[in-house]
Design a protein around this motif. Structure first.
Motif, PDB file in Angstrom:
ATOM      1  N   GLN A 202      -7.973  -1.976 -10.315  1.00  0.00           N
ATOM      2  CA  GLN A 202      -8.360  -1.770  -8.916  1.00  0.00           C
ATOM      3  C   GLN A 202      -7.454  -2.561  -7.984  1.00  0.00           C
ATOM      4  N   ALA A 203      -7.091  -3.767  -8.374  1.00  0.00           N
ATOM      5  CA  ALA A 203      -6.179  -4.571  -7.550  1.00  0.00           C
ATOM      6  C   ALA A 203      -4.799  -3.924  -7.481  1.00  0.00           C
ATOM      7  N   ARG A 204      -4.314  -3.381  -8.611  1.00  0.00           N
ATOM      8  CA  ARG A 204      -3.008  -2.704  -8.594  1.00  0.00           C
ATOM      9  C   ARG A 204      -3.043  -1.487  -7.686  1.00  0.00           C
ATOM     10  N   MET A 205      -4.146  -0.738  -7.745  1.00  0.00           N
ATOM     11  CA  MET A 205      -4.270   0.429  -6.875  1.00  0.00           C
ATOM     12  C   MET A 205      -4.123   0.024  -5.417  1.00  0.00           C
ATOM     13  N   TRP A 206      -4.783  -1.072  -5.019  1.00  0.00           N
ATOM     14  CA  TRP A 206      -4.691  -1.513  -3.635  1.00  0.00           C
ATOM     15  C   TRP A 206      -3.296  -2.039  -3.292  1.00  0.00           C
ATOM     16  N   ARG A 207      -2.636  -2.668  -4.241  1.00  0.00           N
ATOM     17  CA  ARG A 207      -1.252  -3.105  -3.968  1.00  0.00           C
ATOM     18  C   ARG A 207      -0.349  -1.905  -3.721  1.00  0.00           C
ATOM     19  N   ALA A 210      -1.248  -0.563  -0.132  1.00  0.00           N
ATOM     20  CA  ALA A 210      -0.834  -1.471   0.937  1.00  0.00           C
ATOM     21  C   ALA A 210       0.678  -1.613   0.993  1.00  0.00           C
ATOM     22  N   ASP A 211       1.323  -1.600  -0.149  1.00  0.00           N
ATOM     23  CA  ASP A 211       2.786  -1.714  -0.166  1.00  0.00           C
ATOM     24  C   ASP A 211       3.430  -0.489   0.473  1.00  0.00           C
ATOM     25  N   ALA A 258      -8.595  -8.553  -1.521  1.00  0.00           N
ATOM     26  CA  ALA A 258      -7.887  -9.090  -0.352  1.00  0.00           C
ATOM     27  C   ALA A 258      -6.615  -9.793  -0.784  1.00  0.00           C
ATOM     28  N   ASP A 259      -6.681 -10.567  -1.868  1.00  0.00           N
ATOM     29  CA  ASP A 259      -5.470 -11.226  -2.388  1.00  0.00           C
ATOM     30  C   ASP A 259      -4.427 -10.193  -2.794  1.00  0.00           C
ATOM     31  N   ALA A 260      -4.880  -9.093  -3.409  1.00  0.00           N
ATOM     32  CA  ALA A 260      -3.938  -8.054  -3.820  1.00  0.00           C
ATOM     33  C   ALA A 260      -3.251  -7.436  -2.608  1.00  0.00           C
ATOM     34  N   VAL A 261      -4.014  -7.139  -1.568  1.00  0.00           N
ATOM     35  CA  VAL A 261      -3.434  -6.575  -0.346  1.00  0.00           C
ATOM     36  C   VAL A 261      -2.457  -7.562   0.279  1.00  0.00           C
ATOM     37  N   ARG A 262      -2.843  -8.819   0.356  1.00  0.00           N
ATOM     38  CA  ARG A 262      -1.998  -9.813   1.021  1.00  0.00           C
ATOM     39  C   ARG A 262      -0.699 -10.083   0.264  1.00  0.00           C
ATOM     40  N   ASP A 267      -0.480  -8.407   7.547  1.00  0.00           N
ATOM     41  CA  ASP A 267      -0.915  -8.193   8.928  1.00  0.00           C
ATOM     42  C   ASP A 267      -2.168  -7.349   9.100  1.00  0.00           C
ATOM     43  N   ALA A 268      -2.429  -6.408   8.216  1.00  0.00           N
ATOM     44  CA  ALA A 268      -3.537  -5.472   8.416  1.00  0.00           C
ATOM     45  C   ALA A 268      -4.881  -6.186   8.294  1.00  0.00           C
ATOM     46  N   TRP A 269      -5.895  -5.585   8.910  1.00  0.00           N
ATOM     47  CA  TRP A 269      -7.253  -6.095   8.802  1.00  0.00           C
ATOM     48  C   TRP A 269      -7.879  -5.637   7.487  1.00  0.00           C
ATOM     49  N   ILE A 270      -8.692  -6.502   6.899  1.00  0.00           N
ATOM     50  CA  ILE A 270      -9.412  -6.204   5.664  1.00  0.00           C
ATOM     51  C   ILE A 270     -10.869  -5.916   6.031  1.00  0.00           C
TER      52      ILE A 270
END
Length: 479
Positions: A202-207, A210-211, A258-262, A267-270
């Motif tokens: 799930q974290a990879r999906m969000w990376r 977001a990337d 959130a860590d994965a996105v960051r 800059d984006a809102w979580i």
């Protein structure tokens, strides 16, 4: 969006909510954090919850108000995914004064097989974001799930990431929301929250998301998971289970994601959601999300109205919801944007009153909302096949300040007269000086008092330029 079978259980939990609410922690106001933008302030009601809740801001530090709609294509997948979403959605929303879209995206379409991300799906999302940018609509990317995902006949978490331990699942097509309480679905949520390999996936999906979109100008933020649910333990009532799931499973999940996105987007809102149980006035059990740009994003649905009942103003549902939903943002000092709201049957006798009461309430504490849903037809659709508002939904379109260059003292729309009045203290010399207003279709007159001037009117927009530190009053009236 709930349905009838689970209604009895949830209404019983509302009694528990009434007992829980008085003991919930209430935070003191943060210095300078409040915005006082609610309708109540102008009616002499004194300080409201909105005075103690921070506002959403843009890159210039201006206080934002988001008003818009969910945009979705749940029917099509694979090669046809997102084909029901067109540029017309964004052109028409902007023309009616809306500046915000919550775009549903699905993990099962993005990653149909483990580690294999669909570049075609990403390109389709990018095309939609390009349309939104063209029409000046900000987009929240929502990782949507309904009843977990395709393993149970819905959309969201891929089938390969669904683990049920062989527990039973009985489809309930006439009451799909009750399927969340099927043993197999509840166990699937537990595995998603607890299994280390699924956490990483799930974290990879969000990376990946977001990337790909971190520098797209239309992207405002990311909604990490839609209407999360979980496993109710034996002996737990629904309200207690919801608070435990939010505290022990969703809070760690949001911090992980959130860590994965960051790691790729600073800059984006979580956006983080409680369970849907919040709709009955149950305060959330979510803890602190350790990120500087978090938005609390509850949904605003009433089980009785979803089951076909008319709005009952005397029942106090909106007031109970508002009291419960403001506790978390007050405590953790985060803005609020309601991610979904709006009844299925909007033409019942009391629905005109509902929309007026709802708009007033949402304005008291929130930085915005996304109604459900911008489509052309019946049911939940905002507009009909001709693009005209369906009954009572025109009440969602009113003048508002999209971006205020300063501290809002009050922002009030009077639906009886159609007058909108904004009072704010303009930013100092180092801040932005331009405030932007959104106007729905109609012939509007915009005036400004104080050291300020209206720069432009027309095409549904107006801008106000103010001197540093000036107290400004902007009034919008129909000509």
């Amino acid at each position: 969006m709930p349905r009838t079978t689970w209604r009895t259980t949830l209404l019983a939990s509302a009694v528990v909510a009434a007992l829980l609410a008085p003991t919930a922690a209430r935070a003191e106001p943060a210095n300078g954090a409040g915005h006082g933008a609610g309708h109540g302030a102008a009616n002499g009601a004194g300080r409201t919850a909105g005075d103690r809740i921070p506002v959403l801001t843009d890159e210039h530090g201006r206080a934002l108000t988001l008003r818009g709609w969910n945009v979705e294509d749940k029917a099509n997948r694979g090669d046809a995914a997102l084909s029901a979403v067109t540029e017309k959605h964004f052109r028409d929303m902007r023309a009616k004064g809306f500046n915000f879209a919550r775009l549903l995206v699905f993990w099962d379409d993005l990653e149909p097989r483990p580690g294999r991300y669909s570049q075609d799906y990403l390109r389709k999302i990018e095309r939609i974001l390009d349309w939104a940018e063209k029409h000046d609509v900000k987009v929240l990317l929502d990782a949507h799930q309904d009843v977990f995902g395709p393993a149970f006949g819905h959309r969201g978490i891929p089938e390969w990431a669904t683990r049920t331990d062989g527990l039973p699942f009985t489809p309930r097509p006439d009451d799909w929301f009750s399927e969340y309480f099927e043993p197999a679905v509840q166990r699937a949520f537990t595995h998603l929250y607890e299994d280390e390999d699924l956490r990483r996936a799930q974290a990879r999906m969000w990376r990946v998301l977001a990337d790909r979109f971190d520098d797209h100008p239309a992207v405002l933020g990311y909604d990490l998971i839609n209407e999360p649910m979980g496993e109710v333990r034996e002996g737990e009532d629904l309200a207690t289970a919801a608070r435990r799931i939010e505290r022990d499973q969703l809070t760690p999940l949001y911090n992980r994601l959130a860590d994965a996105v960051r790691s790729v987007d600073r800059d984006a809102w979580i956006f983080v959601e409680p369970t849907p149980i919040v709709g009955e006035g149950v305060p959330t059990g979510l803890g602190r999300i350790h990120d500087p740009k978090v938005v609390y994003a509850p949904h605003f649905y009433n089980t009785g109205m979803e089951a076909g009942a008319d709005y009952d103003p005397a029942a106090g549902w909106i007031e109970n919801y508002e009291r419960a939903v403001t506790l978390y943002p007050e405590r953790y000092k985060v803005p609020v944007v309601v991610g979904e709201w709006g009844p299925l049957n909007n033409s019942l006798p009391n629905m005109n009153r509902f929309y007026r009461d709802a708009m007033s309430s949402l304005g008291r504490y929130g930085s915005g909302w996304a109604g459900y849903v911008w489509c052309y037809g019946g049911g939940y659709c905002a507009v009909d096949g001709t693009g005209a508002f369906r009954t009572n939904k025109e009440l969602t379109a009113e003048p508002y300040a999209e971006a205020v260059a300063g501290r809002v003292r009050s922002a009030v729309h009077d639906p009886a007269t159609g007058v909108y009045r904004l009072v704010y203290d303009a930013a100092g010399r180092r801040g932005s000086r331009v405030t932007e207003l959104s106007l729905p279709p109609g012939d509007w007159r915009v005036t400004a008092r104080g050291a300020a001037v209206v720069l432009r009117e027309g095409r549904g927009r107006a801008r106000v330029l103010a001197a540093p530190d000036a107290r400004v009053t902007v009034t919008v009236t129909r000509r």
